[in-house]
Design an enzyme around this catalytic site. Structure first.
Site, PDB file in Angstrom:
ATOM      1  N   ARG A 237      -0.074   4.089  10.931  1.00 20.43           N
ATOM      2  CA  ARG A 237       0.755   4.406   9.780  1.00 20.43           C
ATOM      3  C   ARG A 237       1.872   5.360  10.207  1.00 20.43           C
ATOM      4  NH1 ARG A 237      -1.022   0.620   7.826  1.00 20.43           N
ATOM      5  NH2 ARG A 237      -2.090   0.307   5.848  1.00 20.43           N
ATOM      6  N   GLU A 266       9.498   2.481   5.073  1.00 21.15           N
ATOM      7  CA  GLU A 266       9.633   1.074   5.479  1.00 21.15           C
ATOM      8  C   GLU A 266      10.279   0.298   4.342  1.00 21.15           C
ATOM      9  OE1 GLU A 266       5.725  -0.187   6.676  1.00 21.15           O
ATOM     10  OE2 GLU A 266       5.688   1.195   8.367  1.00 21.15           O
ATOM     11  N   HIS A 285       6.448  -3.682  11.103  1.00 19.45           N
ATOM     12  CA  HIS A 285       5.075  -3.616  10.558  1.00 19.45           C
ATOM     13  C   HIS A 285       4.431  -5.009  10.475  1.00 19.45           C
ATOM     14  CE1 HIS A 285       2.250  -1.034   7.860  1.00 19.45           C
ATOM     15  NE2 HIS A 285       1.567  -1.934   8.548  1.00 19.45           N
TER      16      HIS A 285
HETATM   17  C1  GLV Z   1      -1.751  -2.952   7.991  1.00 23.89           C
HETATM   18  O1  GLV Z   1      -1.061  -2.028   8.265  1.00 23.89           O
HETATM   19  C2  GLV Z   1      -3.046  -2.815   7.398  1.00 23.89           C
HETATM   20  O2  GLV Z   1      -3.464  -1.713   7.053  1.00 23.89           O
HETATM   21  O3  GLV Z   1      -3.700  -3.854   7.246  1.00 23.89           O
END
Ligand code: GLV
Length: 320
Positions: A237, A266, A285
């Site tokens: 994160r 983001e 991401h």
């Molecule tokens: C992606 O970042 C998730 O937490 O699945």
């Protein structure tokens, strides 16, 4: 009364068509633009279940506006976007999608390789016709094999990264809120303090969830302890990193480079200081973005919903 599910992103119809016809599905029209909060507030009033994605902020106000809501099923393994405390107070179950997304380890390892071997720079250069000739230290980066990888966050994805690292004959050290004795045995991973992980790793790989304890943990103090040849990789994160400090550490050559799949805000924008640096590889991401994995994640979310609205316990509840 008919059961109602609200889904905050457009999912392919094939997932919806197989749901029992007794369930009314309200699905947001876009697969990439978030459902506006006002819409969500309006729709959630009569919802029995909510399927969310990680960019939805599910807070107390929203949960309190949903008297019938029984479950928030998050299409992610992380759930820092949901106020689990408020959900628990309101007897709403929260579920996530653990274990089905170890594919994130592939992406993490790809990012590690791309950062060390300067693949982003190489690709840009070739595309812009800047490749002149062979030269001894042209785009020379860092080795990966036989180096030390320090994994911060040794859950299922961290362990999957460790097993990939073994194939590169890397030494694996890790730090986690509790020790993982089975992983130590199975993967030959060594538990170390956070400070030792920073000091001795050639690759610091962050896969920890965002919590009160991990927020901002990668700050200048942390980067300063790393070796100037160390690469920092983050596929967890964004908010575990103080980005200004990372920019400073990279610009001051305190560390060698960074591979980042996640950011504080983001989507990150091209004017962001991190994106001005050559030794940063940035991705949008996409850790779990393989077709097979996303399919399994959606199926698991819907299964959890079906079970909870039918009065059964969910398969993968989140615990406070
Ligand atoms: C992606 O970042 C998730 O937490 O699945």
């Amino acid at each position: 009364m008919q059961l109602k599910i609200v889904i905050t992103r457009k999912l392919p119809e094939r997932f919806i068509n197989v749901l029992p016809s007794s369930i009314e599905v309200v699905m947001w029209e876009s697969d990439h633009i978030p459902m506006p909060r006002e819409q969500l507030l309006a729709q959630i009033k009569e919802a029995d279940a909510l399927l969310t994605v990680l960019s939805d902020h599910i807070d107390r106000e929203l949960l309190a506006a949903a008297p019938r809501l029984k479950i928030v099923s998050n299409l992610a393994v992380g759930y820092d976007n949901i106020d689990v405390g408020a959900a628990t107070d309101l007897s709403i179950v929260v579920t996530n999608t653990p274990d089905v997304l170890t594919t994130t380890a592939d992406l993490t390892f790809a990012l590690l390789l791309a950062t060390a071997r300067r693949m982003g720079e190489g690709m840009e250069l070739v595309k812009e016709d800047q490749w002149r000739s062979w030269s001894p230290f042209f785009l020379a980066g860092g080795d990966v094999h036989h180096k030390t990888v320090g994994i911060f966050g040794m859950g299922a994805i961290g362990q999957a990264v460790a097993s990939r690292a073994k194939g590169f004959q890397m030494e694996v050290i890790y730090h986690n809120r509790n020790r993982r004795l089975e992983a130590e045995k199975a993967l030959g991973a060594t538990y170390v303090s956070f400070e030792e992980l920073l000091r001795t790793s050639d690759f610091v790989v962050c896969l920890a969830p965002l919590t009160k304890e991990t927020a901002d943990i990668f700050n200048y103090e942390a980067f300063k302890q790393m070796k100037p040849t160390t690469y920092f990789i983050n596929a967890g994160r964004g908010k575990v990193v103080v980005e200004e400090d990372l920019v400073k550490a990279l610009s001051d050559k305190r560390i060698a480079g960074a591979g980042l799949d996640v950011f504080r805000e983001e989507p990150i924008r091209s004017h962001h200081p991190l994106l001005q640096l050559k030794n940063v590889v940035a991705l949008p991401h996409v850790g779990s973005a393989s077709i097979d994995t996303r399919t399994k994640m959606i199926q698991l979310c819907l299964k959890n919903i079906e079970r909870v609205v039918e009065g059964n316990s969910p398969l993968t509840p989140v615990k406070l």
